[in-house]
Design a protein around this motif. Structure first.
Motif, PDB file in Angstrom:
ATOM      1  N   SER A 142    -112.231   0.808  20.323  1.00 47.87           N
ATOM      2  CA  SER A 142    -111.370   0.999  21.485  1.00 47.87           C
ATOM      3  C   SER A 142    -110.362  -0.139  21.640  1.00 47.87           C
ATOM      4  N   VAL A 143    -110.822  -1.372  21.506  1.00 46.61           N
ATOM      5  CA  VAL A 143    -109.942  -2.525  21.733  1.00 46.61           C
ATOM      6  C   VAL A 143    -108.915  -2.654  20.618  1.00 46.61           C
ATOM      7  N   LEU A 144    -109.338  -2.517  19.377  1.00 44.75           N
ATOM      8  CA  LEU A 144    -108.396  -2.666  18.271  1.00 44.75           C
ATOM      9  C   LEU A 144    -107.375  -1.534  18.252  1.00 44.75           C
ATOM     10  N   GLY A 145    -107.745  -0.370  18.771  1.00 42.30           N
ATOM     11  CA  GLY A 145    -106.793   0.729  18.843  1.00 42.30           C
ATOM     12  C   GLY A 145    -105.673   0.498  19.843  1.00 42.30           C
ATOM     13  N   GLN A 146    -105.813  -0.514  20.693  1.00 49.16           N
ATOM     14  CA  GLN A 146    -104.793  -0.829  21.686  1.00 49.16           C
ATOM     15  C   GLN A 146    -103.855  -1.936  21.235  1.00 49.16           C
ATOM     16  N   HIS A 147    -104.015  -2.421  20.006  1.00 51.94           N
ATOM     17  CA  HIS A 147    -103.184  -3.506  19.498  1.00 51.94           C
ATOM     18  C   HIS A 147    -102.500  -3.072  18.200  1.00 51.94           C
ATOM     19  N   VAL A 148    -101.330  -3.640  17.962  1.00 50.41           N
ATOM     20  CA  VAL A 148    -100.611  -3.365  16.718  1.00 50.41           C
ATOM     21  C   VAL A 148    -101.190  -4.233  15.608  1.00 50.41           C
ATOM     22  N   LEU A 149    -100.828  -3.908  14.376  1.00 50.85           N
ATOM     23  CA  LEU A 149    -101.395  -4.601  13.223  1.00 50.85           C
ATOM     24  C   LEU A 149    -101.054  -6.081  13.221  1.00 50.85           C
ATOM     25  N   ASP A 150     -99.836  -6.437  13.602  1.00 49.46           N
ATOM     26  CA  ASP A 150     -99.447  -7.850  13.612  1.00 49.46           C
ATOM     27  C   ASP A 150    -100.321  -8.654  14.571  1.00 49.46           C
ATOM     28  N   GLU A 151    -100.644  -8.081  15.728  1.00 47.74           N
ATOM     29  CA  GLU A 151    -101.517  -8.779  16.669  1.00 47.74           C
ATOM     30  C   GLU A 151    -102.926  -8.917  16.099  1.00 47.74           C
ATOM     31  N   LEU A 152    -103.388  -7.899  15.406  1.00 47.15           N
ATOM     32  CA  LEU A 152    -104.723  -7.951  14.820  1.00 47.15           C
ATOM     33  C   LEU A 152    -104.839  -9.049  13.773  1.00 47.15           C
ATOM     34  N   LEU A 153    -103.733  -9.321  13.080  1.00 44.00           N
ATOM     35  CA  LEU A 153    -103.757 -10.329  12.023  1.00 44.00           C
ATOM     36  C   LEU A 153    -103.451 -11.735  12.542  1.00 44.00           C
ATOM     37  N   SER A 154    -102.609 -11.837  13.551  1.00 44.85           N
ATOM     38  CA  SER A 154    -102.153 -13.161  13.995  1.00 44.85           C
ATOM     39  C   SER A 154    -102.787 -13.637  15.289  1.00 44.85           C
ATOM     40  N   GLU A 155    -103.327 -12.735  16.101  1.00 43.86           N
ATOM     41  CA  GLU A 155    -103.902 -13.128  17.401  1.00 43.86           C
ATOM     42  C   GLU A 155    -105.392 -12.806  17.423  1.00 43.86           C
ATOM     43  N   ARG A 156    -106.090 -13.286  16.405  1.00 45.94           N
ATOM     44  CA  ARG A 156    -107.512 -12.978  16.265  1.00 45.94           C
ATOM     45  C   ARG A 156    -108.333 -13.564  17.421  1.00 45.94           C
ATOM     46  N   ASP A 157    -108.005 -14.774  17.852  1.00 43.24           N
ATOM     47  CA  ASP A 157    -108.760 -15.418  18.939  1.00 43.24           C
ATOM     48  C   ASP A 157    -108.653 -14.623  20.241  1.00 43.24           C
ATOM     49  N   LYS A 158    -107.457 -14.119  20.526  1.00 49.98           N
ATOM     50  CA  LYS A 158    -107.258 -13.340  21.748  1.00 49.98           C
ATOM     51  C   LYS A 158    -108.091 -12.059  21.715  1.00 49.98           C
ATOM     52  N   ILE A 159    -108.092 -11.367  20.582  1.00 53.79           N
ATOM     53  CA  ILE A 159    -108.861 -10.125  20.455  1.00 53.79           C
ATOM     54  C   ILE A 159    -110.359 -10.416  20.535  1.00 53.79           C
ATOM     55  N   ASN A 160    -110.811 -11.503  19.930  1.00 53.56           N
ATOM     56  CA  ASN A 160    -112.227 -11.876  20.007  1.00 53.56           C
ATOM     57  C   ASN A 160    -112.664 -12.110  21.451  1.00 53.56           C
ATOM     58  N   ALA A 161    -111.799 -12.769  22.226  1.00 54.21           N
ATOM     59  CA  ALA A 161    -112.135 -13.030  23.625  1.00 54.21           C
ATOM     60  C   ALA A 161    -112.231 -11.734  24.429  1.00 54.21           C
ATOM     61  N   ILE A 162    -111.324 -10.795  24.144  1.00 50.66           N
ATOM     62  CA  ILE A 162    -111.365  -9.509  24.852  1.00 50.66           C
ATOM     63  C   ILE A 162    -112.649  -8.755  24.507  1.00 50.66           C
ATOM     64  N   LEU A 163    -113.004  -8.734  23.230  1.00 47.49           N
ATOM     65  CA  LEU A 163    -114.233  -8.048  22.802  1.00 47.49           C
ATOM     66  C   LEU A 163    -115.460  -8.673  23.457  1.00 47.49           C
TER      67      LEU A 163
END
Length: 255
Positions: A121-142
């Motif tokens: 669900s969370v990764l589906g709300q982000h573009v690929l560039d964010e998934l590759l460059s903003e890993r810390d932000k996505i980890n915190a959301i998860l």
């Protein structure tokens, strides 16, 4: 006499059985959740030695150490419609043994399932560039979402880390071409900036030479010195008319 011995032996066996059923020992990182006639008996026991009522009490051991949960690879479609395959790891521990046993049937399975669905669900709300460059932000959301979902089960999720992001080979080639084009663009921009700065310095030099013509002669002589130090056997260089002008005037006056 034999009957008495048999009776004594039976009593001893029964006593040993009751003691083995009544005595429980839990380690420092364990707690025992007690059910007395099916009802939850608070608080949890342990660590150390304690007694149970045989037949009446049932104990469930709960491990309070941090658990490493590997989240299986998930097929995800990012916000910019790029299919990726992502796996992650979560670290959690039980802070409320009673809730972990009473509120959910199997807290390990439940935590794993909620982690998988949250990851997709969370990764589906982000573009690929964010998934590759903003890993810390996505980890915190998860971590925040999974921790909130598992909190009623007495579980505290400390860390969630996205491990690997597998991108299709066609997308990898496209990203490589994009990166190469970006590097070429930066090189051209840097070269253009260098040319601009050099032209600015040349303009300043021209202003100085205009005010002091002798500076041009000094530069010319310096150039001759540099040419003279080369290994070439033949040197062709221009001679400014200003240097030859005195000789031309003298020849004209003599004639």
């Amino acid at each position: 006499m034999l009957a008495a011995l048999i009776a004594i032996a039976a009593v001893v066996v029964i006593i040993l059985f009751l003691l083995s059923a009544a005595i429980r020992i839990t380690r420092e990182y364990e707690r025992g959740v007690i059910f007395r006639l099916g009802r939850l008996h608070s608080p949890p026991k342990g660590p150390g030695l304690f007694l149970l009522i045989p037949v009446v009490d049932k104990m469930v051991r709960v491990d309070l150490r941090t658990v490493t949960l590997n989240i299986p690879p998930q097929e995800v479609i990012t916000k910019d419609n790029v299919p990726v395959r992502v796996n992650a790891v979560a670290y959690f521990r039980i802070i409320d043994p009673e809730s972990a046993i009473v509120q959910v049937e199997n807290f390990m399975v439940a935590t794993s399932q909620i982690s998988q669905t949250t990851l997709r669900s969370v990764l589906g709300q982000h573009v690929l560039d964010e998934l590759l460059s903003e890993r810390d932000k996505i980890n915190a959301i998860l971590q925040e979402i999974i921790d909130e979902a598992t909190s009623p089960w007495g579980i505290k999720v400390a860390i969630v880390e996205v491990k690997d992001v597998e991108i299709p080979s066609s997308m990898q080639r496209a990203m490589a071409r994009q990166a190469e084009a970006e590097r070429e663009r930066r090189a051209k921009v840097i070269a253009a900036e260098g040319e601009f700065q050099a032209s600015e310095r040349l303009k300043d030099a021209a202003v100085v030479i205009e005010k002091h013509p002798i500076a041009l002669q000094l530069r010319y002589l310096q150039t001759l010195l540099e040419l003279g130090s080369s290994q070439s056997t033949t040197i062709v260089f221009p001679a400014p008319i200003e240097l030859l002008k005195p000789f031309i005037e003298r020849a004209s006056s003599s004639s």
